[in-house]
Motif scaffolding. Sequence first.
Motif, PDB file in Angstrom:
ATOM      1  N   ILE A  21       6.626  -0.318  11.703  1.00  0.00           N
ATOM      2  CA  ILE A  21       7.657   0.594  12.186  1.00  0.00           C
ATOM      3  C   ILE A  21       8.377   1.367  10.983  1.00  0.00           C
ATOM      4  CG2 ILE A  21       9.857   0.335  13.558  1.00  0.00           C
ATOM      5  CD1 ILE A  21       8.819  -2.139  14.810  1.00  0.00           C
ATOM      6  N   GLN A  22       8.799   0.506   9.956  1.00  0.00           N
ATOM      7  CA  GLN A  22       9.380   1.313   9.052  1.00  0.00           C
ATOM      8  C   GLN A  22       8.454   2.534   8.344  1.00  0.00           C
ATOM      9  OE1 GLN A  22       9.566  -1.973   6.227  1.00  0.00           O
ATOM     10  NE2 GLN A  22      12.022  -1.970   6.551  1.00  0.00           N
ATOM     11  N   ALA A  23       7.095   2.271   8.449  1.00  0.00           N
ATOM     12  CA  ALA A  23       6.290   3.223   7.854  1.00  0.00           C
ATOM     13  C   ALA A  23       5.996   4.362   8.839  1.00  0.00           C
ATOM     14  CB  ALA A  23       4.747   2.774   7.677  1.00  0.00           C
ATOM     15  N   GLN A  24       6.306   3.917  10.101  1.00  0.00           N
ATOM     16  CA  GLN A  24       6.300   5.280  11.154  1.00  0.00           C
ATOM     17  C   GLN A  24       7.254   6.269  10.751  1.00  0.00           C
ATOM     18  OE1 GLN A  24       6.775   3.093  14.757  1.00  0.00           O
ATOM     19  NE2 GLN A  24       4.433   3.438  15.295  1.00  0.00           N
ATOM     20  N   VAL A  25       8.313   5.996  10.106  1.00  0.00           N
ATOM     21  CA  VAL A  25       9.515   6.812   9.899  1.00  0.00           C
ATOM     22  C   VAL A  25       9.219   7.250   8.439  1.00  0.00           C
ATOM     23  CG1 VAL A  25      11.922   7.062   9.596  1.00  0.00           C
ATOM     24  CG2 VAL A  25      11.034   5.667  11.448  1.00  0.00           C
ATOM     25  N   LEU A  26       9.088   6.270   7.615  1.00  0.00           N
ATOM     26  CA  LEU A  26       9.254   6.771   6.135  1.00  0.00           C
ATOM     27  C   LEU A  26       7.886   7.709   5.524  1.00  0.00           C
ATOM     28  CD1 LEU A  26      10.069   3.429   4.711  1.00  0.00           C
ATOM     29  CD2 LEU A  26      11.453   5.406   4.547  1.00  0.00           C
ATOM     30  N   LYS A  41       8.830  14.667  -7.628  1.00  0.00           N
ATOM     31  CA  LYS A  41      10.261  14.564  -7.513  1.00  0.00           C
ATOM     32  C   LYS A  41      10.547  13.656  -6.141  1.00  0.00           C
ATOM     33  CE  LYS A  41      14.565  17.017  -7.357  1.00  0.00           C
ATOM     34  NZ  LYS A  41      15.234  18.366  -7.704  1.00  0.00           N
ATOM     35  N   ALA A  42       9.878  13.914  -5.108  1.00  0.00           N
ATOM     36  CA  ALA A  42       9.968  13.197  -3.908  1.00  0.00           C
ATOM     37  C   ALA A  42       9.809  11.786  -3.951  1.00  0.00           C
ATOM     38  CB  ALA A  42       9.042  13.839  -2.747  1.00  0.00           C
ATOM     39  N   ASP A  43       8.425  11.424  -4.624  1.00  0.00           N
ATOM     40  CA  ASP A  43       8.524  10.135  -4.928  1.00  0.00           C
ATOM     41  C   ASP A  43       9.269   9.254  -5.605  1.00  0.00           C
ATOM     42  OD1 ASP A  43       5.995  10.188  -3.325  1.00  0.00           O
ATOM     43  OD2 ASP A  43       4.649  10.134  -5.127  1.00  0.00           O
ATOM     44  N   LEU A 121       4.096   3.314  -1.645  1.00  0.00           N
ATOM     45  CA  LEU A 121       5.114   3.210  -0.623  1.00  0.00           C
ATOM     46  C   LEU A 121       5.096   1.614  -0.341  1.00  0.00           C
ATOM     47  CD1 LEU A 121       7.478   3.875   1.067  1.00  0.00           C
ATOM     48  CD2 LEU A 121       5.884   4.607   2.756  1.00  0.00           C
ATOM     49  N   GLY A 122       3.663   1.080   0.218  1.00  0.00           N
ATOM     50  CA  GLY A 122       3.643  -0.273   0.497  1.00  0.00           C
ATOM     51  C   GLY A 122       4.180  -1.266  -0.893  1.00  0.00           C
ATOM     52  N   ASP A 146       0.496  -9.502 -12.785  1.00  0.00           N
ATOM     53  CA  ASP A 146      -0.032  -8.411 -13.460  1.00  0.00           C
ATOM     54  C   ASP A 146      -0.855  -7.574 -12.768  1.00  0.00           C
ATOM     55  OD1 ASP A 146       0.799  -9.575 -15.969  1.00  0.00           O
ATOM     56  OD2 ASP A 146      -0.876 -11.105 -16.111  1.00  0.00           O
ATOM     57  N   GLN A 147      -1.153  -8.019 -11.573  1.00  0.00           N
ATOM     58  CA  GLN A 147      -1.907  -7.145 -10.507  1.00  0.00           C
ATOM     59  C   GLN A 147      -1.755  -7.296  -9.007  1.00  0.00           C
ATOM     60  OE1 GLN A 147      -5.797  -8.440 -11.864  1.00  0.00           O
ATOM     61  NE2 GLN A 147      -6.180  -9.417 -10.073  1.00  0.00           N
ATOM     62  N   THR A 148      -1.838  -6.135  -8.181  1.00  0.00           N
ATOM     63  CA  THR A 148      -1.739  -6.603  -6.907  1.00  0.00           C
ATOM     64  C   THR A 148      -2.872  -5.880  -6.028  1.00  0.00           C
ATOM     65  OG1 THR A 148      -0.644  -4.357  -6.532  1.00  0.00           O
ATOM     66  CG2 THR A 148       0.808  -6.464  -6.811  1.00  0.00           C
ATOM     67  N   LEU A 149      -3.287  -6.309  -4.784  1.00  0.00           N
ATOM     68  CA  LEU A 149      -4.094  -5.895  -3.931  1.00  0.00           C
ATOM     69  C   LEU A 149      -3.536  -4.340  -3.601  1.00  0.00           C
ATOM     70  CD1 LEU A 149      -4.640  -8.907  -1.706  1.00  0.00           C
ATOM     71  CD2 LEU A 149      -6.406  -7.728  -2.918  1.00  0.00           C
ATOM     72  N   MET A 150      -2.422  -4.241  -3.287  1.00  0.00           N
ATOM     73  CA  MET A 150      -1.927  -2.977  -2.753  1.00  0.00           C
ATOM     74  C   MET A 150      -2.382  -1.794  -3.910  1.00  0.00           C
ATOM     75  SD  MET A 150       0.363  -1.919  -0.399  1.00  0.00           S
ATOM     76  CE  MET A 150       1.236  -3.162  -0.137  1.00  0.00           C
ATOM     77  N   GLN A 151      -2.370  -2.248  -5.225  1.00  0.00           N
ATOM     78  CA  GLN A 151      -2.742  -1.228  -6.266  1.00  0.00           C
ATOM     79  C   GLN A 151      -4.067  -1.310  -6.521  1.00  0.00           C
ATOM     80  OE1 GLN A 151       0.350  -2.674  -8.957  1.00  0.00           O
ATOM     81  NE2 GLN A 151       1.396  -0.692  -8.612  1.00  0.00           N
ATOM     82  N   GLY A 152      -5.091  -1.627  -5.570  1.00  0.00           N
ATOM     83  CA  GLY A 152      -6.470  -1.689  -5.669  1.00  0.00           C
ATOM     84  C   GLY A 152      -7.056  -2.837  -6.644  1.00  0.00           C
TER      85      GLY A 152
END
Length: 166
Positions: A21-26, A41-43, A121-122, A146-152
């Motif tokens: 739901i947050q992502a639908q707006v963001l 700049k936006a990021d 964003l995640g 040191d690492q995340t799935l979100m970042q691959g």
Amino acid sequence: MNVLDDYMVDPRLSLLDKTRIQAQVLVPMLRALRAELGQEKADAIARQALRNWSKSLFAAIGESVEGSARRKWATMHSALAEVTEREVTVEMRRHDEAALEFDVTHCRFAEFFRALGEPELGALLVCATDFDIVAAGGSEVSLRRDQTLMQGAPSCTFRYAFAPRP
């Protein structure tokens, strides 16, 4: 009752659904800002706003928990684990007085944001909150990841260390 009930808005809603739901707006807002201001700049604006929001939110939740800083962290960490357990697969590496170490090997949050093409964003909405919860532990709890799935990466590496108890 869970210490994160106010954060969840509706405890019957899963954290993944809340995040969707947050992502639908963001996501549309972020994409519009990128088109107007440029991606960098936006990021940067989104990163600062979401980090400030998360830090304030989890600091307030921590303040509502009675006890030591480590108890505040433990209460919030346990509550978060409870609301994320069906969305992630965890392999425990170590759990004792000095450390809590585990790897997340599957994460539906990462799958969702990677499919949207918005892993950063995640990382802001989901992954960074771990460090804000650690902040409630003061100098008694630290986290290295040191690492995340979100970042691959193939897994998220959670390495909590605890200060010795007096």
